[in-house]
Design a protein around this motif. Structure first.
Motif, PDB file in Angstrom:
ATOM      1  N   LEU A  51       0.835  -1.202   0.000  1.00 56.77           N
ATOM      2  CA  LEU A  51       0.000   0.000   0.000  1.00 56.77           C
ATOM      3  C   LEU A  51       0.874   1.258   0.000  1.00 56.77           C
ATOM      4  O   LEU A  51       0.617   2.219  -0.728  1.00 56.77           O
ATOM      5  CB  LEU A  51      -0.931   0.013   1.217  1.00 56.77           C
ATOM      6  CG  LEU A  51      -2.049  -1.041   1.238  1.00 56.77           C
ATOM      7  CD1 LEU A  51      -2.783  -1.001   2.574  1.00 56.77           C
ATOM      8  CD2 LEU A  51      -3.043  -0.827   0.095  1.00 56.77           C
ATOM      9  N   GLN A  52       1.923   1.220   0.812  1.00 49.51           N
ATOM     10  CA  GLN A  52       2.825   2.358   0.924  1.00 49.51           C
ATOM     11  C   GLN A  52       3.484   2.668  -0.424  1.00 49.51           C
ATOM     12  O   GLN A  52       3.544   3.822  -0.844  1.00 49.51           O
ATOM     13  CB  GLN A  52       3.914   2.027   1.941  1.00 49.51           C
ATOM     14  CG  GLN A  52       4.219   3.151   2.885  1.00 49.51           C
ATOM     15  CD  GLN A  52       4.463   2.626   4.298  1.00 49.51           C
ATOM     16  OE1 GLN A  52       4.873   1.469   4.476  1.00 49.51           O
ATOM     17  NE2 GLN A  52       4.232   3.463   5.292  1.00 49.51           N
ATOM     18  N   TRP A  54       2.383   2.203  -3.286  1.00 46.50           N
ATOM     19  CA  TRP A  54       1.468   2.792  -4.282  1.00 46.50           C
ATOM     20  C   TRP A  54       0.946   4.157  -3.841  1.00 46.50           C
ATOM     21  O   TRP A  54       0.074   4.729  -4.474  1.00 46.50           O
ATOM     22  CB  TRP A  54       0.278   1.857  -4.535  1.00 46.50           C
ATOM     23  CG  TRP A  54       0.681   0.485  -4.983  1.00 46.50           C
ATOM     24  CD1 TRP A  54       1.705   0.170  -5.837  1.00 46.50           C
ATOM     25  CD2 TRP A  54       0.088  -0.768  -4.597  1.00 46.50           C
ATOM     26  NE1 TRP A  54       1.783  -1.193  -5.996  1.00 46.50           N
ATOM     27  CE2 TRP A  54       0.803  -1.789  -5.243  1.00 46.50           C
ATOM     28  CE3 TRP A  54      -0.983  -1.116  -3.765  1.00 46.50           C
ATOM     29  CZ2 TRP A  54       0.491  -3.138  -5.090  1.00 46.50           C
ATOM     30  CZ3 TRP A  54      -1.301  -2.445  -3.611  1.00 46.50           C
ATOM     31  CH2 TRP A  54      -0.567  -3.448  -4.261  1.00 46.50           C
ATOM     32  N   GLY A  55       1.452   4.667  -2.725  1.00 47.89           N
ATOM     33  CA  GLY A  55       1.100   6.033  -2.321  1.00 47.89           C
ATOM     34  C   GLY A  55      -0.003   6.150  -1.291  1.00 47.89           C
ATOM     35  O   GLY A  55      -0.499   7.245  -1.034  1.00 47.89           O
ATOM     36  N   TYR A  56      -0.406   5.037  -0.709  1.00 48.46           N
ATOM     37  CA  TYR A  56      -1.431   5.114   0.346  1.00 48.46           C
ATOM     38  C   TYR A  56      -0.795   5.593   1.645  1.00 48.46           C
ATOM     39  O   TYR A  56       0.358   5.263   1.949  1.00 48.46           O
ATOM     40  CB  TYR A  56      -2.067   3.735   0.595  1.00 48.46           C
ATOM     41  CG  TYR A  56      -3.020   3.312  -0.491  1.00 48.46           C
ATOM     42  CD1 TYR A  56      -4.396   3.431  -0.326  1.00 48.46           C
ATOM     43  CD2 TYR A  56      -2.537   2.805  -1.704  1.00 48.46           C
ATOM     44  CE1 TYR A  56      -5.268   3.051  -1.340  1.00 48.46           C
ATOM     45  CE2 TYR A  56      -3.400   2.433  -2.725  1.00 48.46           C
ATOM     46  CZ  TYR A  56      -4.774   2.548  -2.540  1.00 48.46           C
ATOM     47  OH  TYR A  56      -5.629   2.181  -3.530  1.00 48.46           O
ATOM     48  N   LEU A  71      -6.352   6.771   0.733  1.00 45.65           N
ATOM     49  CA  LEU A  71      -6.006   7.519  -0.473  1.00 45.65           C
ATOM     50  C   LEU A  71      -7.038   8.627  -0.646  1.00 45.65           C
ATOM     51  O   LEU A  71      -8.241   8.360  -0.707  1.00 45.65           O
ATOM     52  CB  LEU A  71      -6.044   6.569  -1.679  1.00 45.65           C
ATOM     53  CG  LEU A  71      -5.390   7.048  -2.975  1.00 45.65           C
ATOM     54  CD1 LEU A  71      -3.890   7.270  -2.794  1.00 45.65           C
ATOM     55  CD2 LEU A  71      -5.629   6.024  -4.086  1.00 45.65           C
ATOM     56  N   ARG A  73      -8.240  11.945  -2.961  1.00 47.01           N
ATOM     57  CA  ARG A  73      -8.086  12.624  -4.250  1.00 47.01           C
ATOM     58  C   ARG A  73      -9.145  13.692  -4.408  1.00 47.01           C
ATOM     59  O   ARG A  73     -10.264  13.524  -3.919  1.00 47.01           O
ATOM     60  CB  ARG A  73      -8.219  11.616  -5.393  1.00 47.01           C
ATOM     61  CG  ARG A  73      -6.888  11.027  -5.720  1.00 47.01           C
ATOM     62  CD  ARG A  73      -6.798  10.181  -6.936  1.00 47.01           C
ATOM     63  NE  ARG A  73      -5.471   9.580  -6.867  1.00 47.01           N
ATOM     64  CZ  ARG A  73      -5.100   8.472  -7.450  1.00 47.01           C
ATOM     65  NH1 ARG A  73      -5.958   7.821  -8.200  1.00 47.01           N
ATOM     66  NH2 ARG A  73      -3.887   8.014  -7.313  1.00 47.01           N
ATOM     67  N   ALA A 123      -6.335  -2.013  -5.001  1.00 46.58           N
ATOM     68  CA  ALA A 123      -5.591  -0.856  -4.461  1.00 46.58           C
ATOM     69  C   ALA A 123      -4.569  -0.356  -5.460  1.00 46.58           C
ATOM     70  O   ALA A 123      -4.440   0.861  -5.685  1.00 46.58           O
ATOM     71  CB  ALA A 123      -4.905  -1.258  -3.154  1.00 46.58           C
ATOM     72  N   LYS A 124      -3.861  -1.262  -6.085  1.00 48.35           N
ATOM     73  CA  LYS A 124      -2.832  -0.853  -7.048  1.00 48.35           C
ATOM     74  C   LYS A 124      -3.479  -0.179  -8.258  1.00 48.35           C
ATOM     75  O   LYS A 124      -3.063   0.904  -8.681  1.00 48.35           O
ATOM     76  CB  LYS A 124      -2.019  -2.069  -7.498  1.00 48.35           C
ATOM     77  CG  LYS A 124      -0.927  -1.689  -8.488  1.00 48.35           C
ATOM     78  CD  LYS A 124      -0.079  -2.872  -8.918  1.00 48.35           C
ATOM     79  CE  LYS A 124       0.979  -2.418  -9.920  1.00 48.35           C
ATOM     80  NZ  LYS A 124       1.744  -3.554 -10.457  1.00 48.35           N
ATOM     81  N   ALA A 127      -4.884   3.284  -7.342  1.00 49.14           N
ATOM     82  CA  ALA A 127      -3.837   4.295  -7.133  1.00 49.14           C
ATOM     83  C   ALA A 127      -3.227   4.743  -8.458  1.00 49.14           C
ATOM     84  O   ALA A 127      -2.935   5.916  -8.649  1.00 49.14           O
ATOM     85  CB  ALA A 127      -2.762   3.741  -6.206  1.00 49.14           C
ATOM     86  N   LYS A 128      -3.057   3.804  -9.364  1.00 47.64           N
ATOM     87  CA  LYS A 128      -2.347   4.132 -10.608  1.00 47.64           C
ATOM     88  C   LYS A 128      -3.255   4.706 -11.688  1.00 47.64           C
ATOM     89  O   LYS A 128      -2.793   5.450 -12.541  1.00 47.64           O
ATOM     90  CB  LYS A 128      -1.645   2.882 -11.150  1.00 47.64           C
ATOM     91  CG  LYS A 128      -0.623   2.317 -10.177  1.00 47.64           C
ATOM     92  CD  LYS A 128       0.605   1.782 -10.887  1.00 47.64           C
ATOM     93  CE  LYS A 128       1.620   1.238  -9.911  1.00 47.64           C
ATOM     94  NZ  LYS A 128       2.474   2.261  -9.280  1.00 47.64           N
TER      95      LYS A 128
END
Ligand SMILES: [Zn+2]
Ligand SMILES: [Zn+2]
Length: 401
Positions: A51-52, A54-56, A71, A73, A123-124, A127-128
């Protein structure tokens, strides 16, 4: 029909199918290293690291080994919670699979390895690739199997630290075709209470029962009497289960024991029925015991509550399901189950929906149709793409601008 939505769902599924191998590998890795409730150290490390990466924003420690990935946005104020469970069961695996458990006596026999992998895969992708506005909270909980990990995370401040407008969770279910989605509004899973009844009599010689007060005879009458609660006190249109799973007393044929112990599992699909069962068990046990001249004490432990899906959120979850897999692969109002699930605690505080994803109906053979909690069970890896696409689509729809 909504053409842009269908096209978006189609593209989402294609994208998650394209990255499925990576998360099937993650699923099998977790499967190989199962951990019991509150001991999901390796699993939660793996979840937190990914998770980390990927920016969480990752928070650990809620409910011990629980992990929350957040996350945010855009400027939207909506908040969404998606939950997966991470724990395994005390079962000796008998699948013979190359990625079978390397820990003796512990096994992912309920597919929580798959639930974790599906939510990580989502999650991936989210995030992407996903545009949304609001806050997404991914909740990876410990100890679903009887140890109330969900409750523990709440006690540690889950919904005060991470408020959610709605929460959703998905569980695989053997017996339904792979990738089919089953929903139900209202009560979906039963409450589960554990009751221990101790009968204290007067021990004595087996040849002279008139000089004793026999807790075995009293206990036997109680076992039969308990079934009359289901048959005579509960509305025949309602669901209730009273199972006496253990009845322990005595060691010899010619000794009337002093004490007998009964252990019960008590289930219901309505809070009122649950309360009625508790009341009637108390009345019946004490009255029966008294009639046999023995003393009864009852330890009544309320376990998981009835899991009640909220109508609005279930309608929303149905709509997402039909867009993703088509109406012919969605059961809009499935049967309630007498199993229990601690996501019920979340739903007492936050509106939401718990749904099922078919693990396979046996037509293709393999382990997918084998029931959960069986030593031959395995999560169906084809669901990694479908399940994660479902989460991505639901997130996109819920946290729209
Ligand atoms: Zn289970
Ligand atoms: Zn489970």
């Amino acid at each position: 029909m909504n053409a842009p939505r269908e096209a978006f769902a189609h593209d989402t599924l294609a994208a998650l199918q394209a990255q499925a191998d990576e998360f099937i590998a993650v699923r099998r890795d977790i499967h190989r290293h199962p951990e019991m409730g509150y001991k999901e150290y390796r699993t939660s490390d793996l979840v937190a690291e990914q998770l980390q990466q990927w920016g969480y924003q990752v928070t650990r420690g809620l409910g011990g080994t629980g992990v929350v990935g957040q996350l945010k946005r855009g400027s939207g104020s909506k908040t969404l919670g998606l939950r997966a469970d991470m724990d395994a069961l005390p079962i000796e695996e008998a699948t013979g699979l190359p990625y079978a458990s390397c820990h003796a006596g512990i096994m992912h026999a309920c597919g929580h390895d798959g639930h974790t992998a599906m939510l990580l895969a989502a999650a991936k992708h989210i995030a992407k690739n996903l545009q949304f506005s609001g806050t997404l909270n991914l909740i990876f909980q410990p100890a679903e199997e009887g140890l109330s990990g969900a409750r523990k995370m709440m006690d540690d401040g889950l919904f005060t630290q991470f408020p959610c407008d709605a929460v959703f969770a998905m569980h695989n279910m053997p017996g339904h075709p792979q990738g089919h989605l089953v929903l139900r509004d209202g009560p979906m899973m039963a409450s589960s209470d554990n009751v221990t009844i101790t009968l204290e009599g007067v021990g004595g010689h087996g040849a002279m029962p008139h000089r004793a007060a026999d807790p075995v005879v009293a206990g036997s009458a109680i076992v039969l009497g308990l079934q009359s609660i289901v048959a005579r006190n509960v509305d025949p249109q309602e669901t209730a289960v009273i199972t006496v799973g253990a009845f322990n007393a005595g060691v010899a044929n010619n000794v009337i024991p002093q004490r007998a112990t009964l252990r019960l599992s008590v289930r219901a699909l309505h809070p009122e029925v649950r309360a009625l069962l508790e009341k009637r068990i108390g009345e019946l046990v004490h009255a029966q015991a008294q009639s046999y001249g023995v003393q009864a004490s009852i330890d009544y432990q309320r376990g998981y509550p009835v899991l009640v899906n909220h109508l609005r959120e279930t309608d929303f979850a149905r709509d997402v399901a039909e867009t993703l897999v088509g109406a012919e692969r969605v059961t809009r109002q499935g049967k309630a189950l007498t199993g229990s699930e601690d996501f019920a605690f979340f739903l007492e505080e936050v509106p939401g929906c718990y749904l099922l994803i078919g693990n396979g109906d046996g037509s293709g053979g393999g382990h997918g149709a084998c029931m959960v909690h069986n030593p031959g069970y395995d999560f169906n890896d084809q669901n990694v793409a479908v399940g994660s696409a479902y989460w991505a689509l639901l997130t996109e729809r819920f946290l729209q601008d």
